[in-house]
Design a protein around this motif. Structure first.
Motif, PDB file in Angstrom:
ATOM      1  N   LEU A 188      -2.765   5.993  -1.084  1.00 60.77           N
ATOM      2  CA  LEU A 188      -3.457   7.037  -0.347  1.00 60.77           C
ATOM      3  C   LEU A 188      -2.739   8.362  -0.580  1.00 60.77           C
ATOM      4  N   LYS A 246      -2.128  -3.910  11.589  1.00 61.55           N
ATOM      5  CA  LYS A 246      -1.851  -4.653  12.818  1.00 61.55           C
ATOM      6  C   LYS A 246      -3.126  -5.092  13.501  1.00 61.55           C
ATOM      7  N   THR A 247      -4.130  -4.201  13.529  1.00 56.27           N
ATOM      8  CA  THR A 247      -5.371  -4.585  14.198  1.00 56.27           C
ATOM      9  C   THR A 247      -6.054  -5.727  13.454  1.00 56.27           C
ATOM     10  N   LYS A 248      -5.757  -5.881  12.169  1.00 60.09           N
ATOM     11  CA  LYS A 248      -6.372  -6.973  11.405  1.00 60.09           C
ATOM     12  C   LYS A 248      -5.466  -8.195  11.349  1.00 60.09           C
ATOM     13  N   ALA A 295       3.311   9.999   8.790  1.00 57.97           N
ATOM     14  CA  ALA A 295       2.226   9.780   9.754  1.00 57.97           C
ATOM     15  C   ALA A 295       1.155   8.891   9.133  1.00 57.97           C
ATOM     16  N   ALA A 296       0.864   9.121   7.872  1.00 62.29           N
ATOM     17  CA  ALA A 296      -0.147   8.301   7.194  1.00 62.29           C
ATOM     18  C   ALA A 296       0.327   6.858   7.076  1.00 62.29           C
ATOM     19  N   ALA A 297       1.609   6.683   6.781  1.00 60.44           N
ATOM     20  CA  ALA A 297       2.134   5.320   6.701  1.00 60.44           C
ATOM     21  C   ALA A 297       1.956   4.622   8.048  1.00 60.44           C
ATOM     22  N   THR A 298       2.236   5.365   9.123  1.00 57.49           N
ATOM     23  CA  THR A 298       2.023   4.823  10.472  1.00 57.49           C
ATOM     24  C   THR A 298       0.576   4.400  10.667  1.00 57.49           C
ATOM     25  N   GLY A 299      -0.349   5.238  10.206  1.00 55.24           N
ATOM     26  CA  GLY A 299      -1.770   4.952  10.394  1.00 55.24           C
ATOM     27  C   GLY A 299      -2.203   3.691   9.672  1.00 55.24           C
ATOM     28  N   ILE A 300      -1.741   3.534   8.428  1.00 58.29           N
ATOM     29  CA  ILE A 300      -2.118   2.338   7.677  1.00 58.29           C
ATOM     30  C   ILE A 300      -1.570   1.099   8.365  1.00 58.29           C
ATOM     31  N   ILE A 330       0.876  -1.174   0.000  1.00 56.82           N
ATOM     32  CA  ILE A 330       0.000   0.000   0.000  1.00 56.82           C
ATOM     33  C   ILE A 330       0.910   1.220   0.000  1.00 56.82           C
ATOM     34  N   ALA A 381      -0.951   0.707  11.468  1.00 54.49           N
ATOM     35  CA  ALA A 381      -1.692   0.435  12.700  1.00 54.49           C
ATOM     36  C   ALA A 381      -2.955  -0.362  12.378  1.00 54.49           C
ATOM     37  N   THR A 382      -3.638   0.021  11.310  1.00 55.19           N
ATOM     38  CA  THR A 382      -4.844  -0.721  10.924  1.00 55.19           C
ATOM     39  C   THR A 382      -4.492  -2.148  10.537  1.00 55.19           C
ATOM     40  N   THR A 417       1.620  -7.238   4.468  1.00 60.98           N
ATOM     41  CA  THR A 417       1.507  -6.162   3.487  1.00 60.98           C
ATOM     42  C   THR A 417       2.526  -5.073   3.796  1.00 60.98           C
TER      43      THR A 417
END
Lengths: 300, 104, 399
Positions: A69, A88-90, A78-83, A44, A85-86, A95
């Protein structure tokens, strides 16, 4: 040590369509194409405003076959961090998340977020494609514009300040992997990406990108000029793996060769350096020679 | 001319070629290959392919002989400059008549 | 289960109950206890979430935007200058149609520096396309966070849940902590229309042209104007969906009411005080005092500020003699933002009908200046007796 990739075993799958809005002979197109081959389909991307935004296409057509994105200028990391994090939650740990930002979006407005992500050890790969200026908005100077370069907002005196050494800044974050690459050496870029994807934390890539309109040369000489930057010892190809520095590819070969092409040839090939005086060029040559004396000594 | 039924409410793009239109119209000269100088052609096996590697537009096919997608080739000339045997020459577009097909 | 806790904890408990998956926050007074509580829940394992201690508020919302685009339920919170620093991202989040829920712990903005309560921070963001809901007590805080996630995910528009710094964030009140099972029944897991993934690649929020353009399938796609129009159109229809959220919440949790306004003794009132947030509860004391004096006055809290429930407000204030809008913020250069919006709603619905009330605007509590109930009562009484001034009148000013 993994085997070096050559043209014949470079994967043939393409992740970019032809017919983009990139300039004729764009150096980024070359680096991006090969970079995506190394990253592969399970990736991504994150892209701030930059040449790549335009290369990737205008709504509703995208040129890249990967999810991407677009984000605000300062927030690539910061956006890379956010993706991440998601993911990881899944429970997704396969990826790859890759940020591709320009030199302005990295060394200037994007530096804060990048430093924050690196300090947190966020596990993504970050590419700074360095065409040495804000090229997308018409060739304005950035933190990585080299000294003496004429740009749209340094029109007569050229940039008066040194090029910011972003890989050194990133290396100070004690990253597992920092690399300096060039669009003129795409196989070196490919191998470096492949070698580091499994390493922890933020991986930082700095890619030197020849830019025909920004640097002032006939597009056909893009690879030649990229090579000249390396062969003159002006821009070095290297990697820092867990703190250990080593030159790679053509830069590594220069250690044995002990002969650098005069940097004057690099400057005279680009109209952006037209106001550099002989004294300035001699001073830059002196600094390059000093740097390489250091490399030669380390090699002994 | 409404877009009311368009599915997405956001700027959500799907991928396809030619976002920049027919970028072949940008060029002022086009690459022409002399197969007698081209290494993979002469050896009749996979070899060299430097033109394929460095093409920024991905319009050169990794085939024997390499073929140029003139629909999108912007005529940058990198392939001609990098070809180790000078098998590719950049020729002024004016030499090619409008009747000729775009794909050669 | 009843508990006594502060407003920040009430908000944190709401976020925990909603099972937010990614939390990104940067510390700023008076928000800090909220995010500290969340980090406690995450580190103890009470909450399964990724907690990202970002290096700025701009990055906090950037992380949330990206995480939401990849399919996670996200949360952040901030105040004052932190909110202002995020402004670029706030505009981005609504344009990207992401169901982000953010708590704004209302605080005055610099310059000069001031950490105490007023509402200039969130009011200054009213044009951004976010939904704004103002809370008056801790029960409203926790309930609104829960309703906000349901609503945001239903309509893909981000929501600011606003509550007064210190006055609500740091004070202790009893409130009912909803059961986790009931919250799970009310709020199912986040199912986005699209989440970034390599199996279905897409390029999100790239340059979008002024005009419409054909897509890769030959279909005519929106231009920028259409995308923005849809945001506005769907914000307006949110007014109806907010009622659905309220109804659904009431069915499961047994409490709720009017989602848009909170009237107190307004039915037979000649004069109505209007405000956002905790000041409206304080005004109830003034209302009771003035009623004893025989003045028929009421107070109406506005809960939904954006989208502005113009029809509901105009309907509730129709025929009143005077409306007195008390505000802790203003649109500098003119008057209080709520007063302007309210006048516009009244004019829109009631002009020419003979039932258009007079409106006065009073500014109080700027930079946390203490709002004395006696001052409020005095000014409210004076406002019922004649116009105080055309320009907004500042209560408690010591100039």
């Amino acid at each position: 040590m993994q085997a070096k990739t050559n043209i014949l075993n470079l994967p043939t799958q393409e992740f970019v369509h032809p017919g983009t809005r990139a300039c004729t002979g764009c150096g980024l197109s070359i680096a991006y194409r090969v970079g995506l081959k190394a990253l592969g389909k399970d990736t991504i991307l994150v892209v701030p405003p930059s040449c790549l935004t335009v290369l990737q296409g205008l709504f509703p057509v995208a040129s890249t076959k990967l999810p991407c994105l677009n984000v605000t200028f300062a927030s690539t990391a910061a956006a890379a961090t956010g993706i991440l994090a998601t993911l990881k939650t899944k429970g997704n740990d396969h990826t790859t998340v890759a940020g591709w930002a320009g030199d302005g979006g990295t060394s200037d407005i994007g530096l804060q977020a990048l430093s924050g992500a690196a300090e947190r050890g966020d596990n993504f790969i970050y590419f700074c494609y360095d065409n040495e200026g804000y090229m997308n908005t018409g060739v304005q100077r950035s933190g990585t514009t080299p000294i003496g370069a004429v740009t749209a907002n340094t029109p007569f005196k050229g940039k008066l300040q040194q090029k910011k050494d972003v890989p050194a800044i990133m290396a100070a974050h004690k990253l597992s992997y920092v690399a300096a690459c060039s669009a003129a050496y795409p196989l070196d870029l490919y191998d470096k990406i492949k070698s580091c994807l499994h390493l922890p934390g933020t991986k930082y890539f700095h890619i030197h990108i020849p830019c025909p309109p920004g640097w002032g040369y006939d597009p056909r000489y893009g690879i030649k000029i990229g090579r000249l930057a390396v062969e003159t010892g002006y821009y070095d190809l290297y990697e820092i793996v867990n703190g250990e520095f080593r030159l790679t590819a053509a830069s590594e070969k220069l250690i044995e060769k002990r002969k650098l092409t005069p940097v004057r040839e690099y400057f005279r090939a680009q109209s952006r350096f037209r106001i550099l005086t002989d004294e300035q060029i001699n001073e830059i040559q002196r600094q390059i020679d000093m740097k390489w004396d250091g490399y030669y000594k380390k090699g002994e | 001319m409404g877009t009311r039924n368009y599915r997405r409410k956001t700027s959500h793009s799907e991928h396809g070629p030619g976002d920049g239109g027919r970028t072949g119209s940008w060029r002022v000269e086009r690459p022409v290959l002399d197969q007698s100088l081209c290494i993979p052609c002469k050896r009749n096996k996979e070899a060299c392919f430097i033109c394929w590697l460095y093409c920024p537009e991905i319009v050169i096919s990794r085939t024997i002989p390499p073929q140029f997608n003139l629909e999108y080739c912007k005529g940058c000339g990198i392939c001609a400059e990098e070809c180790p045997t000078k098998a590719i020459t950049m020729v002024d577009e004016a030499h090619f008549s409008e009747q000729k097909k775009d794909k050669e | 289960m009843y508990m006594i806790e502060n407003g920040n904890t009430a908000a944190a408990l709401g976020v925990k109950l909603c099972r937010a998956g990614v939390i990104a926050a940067y510390p700023i007074t008076p928000q800090t206890p909220l995010t500290e509580k969340l980090s406690e829940y995450v580190e103890l394992g009470d909450m399964k979430a990724e907690y990202i201690p970002v290096e700025s508020e701009h990055s906090a919302l950037a992380v949330c935007i990206a995480a939401s685009s990849a399919g996670a339920r996200v949360f952040t919170a901030t105040s004052a200058n932190g909110l202002l620093y995020m402004h670029e991202q706030i505009q981005w989040a609504s344009g990207a149609r992401l169901p982000i829920v953010m708590c704004v712990v209302n605080r005055a903005v610099g310059a000069p520096w001031n950490v105490w309560n007023d509402q200039q921070d969130s009011i200054s963001q009213r044009d951004t396309g976010w939904i704004q809901i103002y809370c008056c007590d801790h029960q409203q805080i926790i309930d609104t966070v829960i309703k906000a996630y349901w609503l945001a995910e239903k309509i893909s528009i981000p929501i600011m849940v606003c509550y007064d710094g210190y006055i609500l964030s740091h004070t202790y009140m009893p409130f009912d902590l909803p059961d986790q099972e009931k919250v799970d029944a009310f709020l199912p897991p986040f199912q986005p229309d699209y989440a970034l993934n390599p199996d279905e690649p897409a390029n999100l929020n790239t340059v979008t042209l002024p005009d419409v353009r054909i897509d890769t399938k030959g279909q005519l796609a929106h231009g920028y104007m259409e995308i923005r129009y849809l945001l506005q159109e769907e914000l307006r229809t949110t007014l109806q969906i907010a009622a659905d959220a309220e109804k659904r919440f009431a069915e499961i949790f047994g409490r709720g009411g009017n989602p848009y306004i909170e009237p107190y003794r307004c039915d037979d009132a000649d004069y109505v005080a209007v405000g956002l947030g905790s000041i409206t509860y304080q005004l109830r004391v003034c209302v009771d005092t003035l009623r004893k004096e025989g003045i028929k006055v009421g107070v109406m809290g506005v809960r939904y500020y954006r989208p502005f429930p113009d029809a509901v407000i105009a309907g509730a204030l129709k025929g009143k003699k005077g409306i007195i809008v008390f505000e802790k913020a203003l649109s500098y250069g003119y008057e209080g933002a709520l007063a302007s919006d309210l006048k516009s709603a009244l004019y829109e619905h009631l002009a020419g009908t003979g039932s258009l009330p007079a409106v006065q605007n009073l500014i109080a509590g700027i930079g946390g200046r203490e709002i004395h109930t006696d001052d409020l009562t005095q000014n409210l009484r004076a406002a019922t007796q004649g116009r105080i001034s055309r320009e907004p009148a500042w209560i408690g000013l010591k100039i």
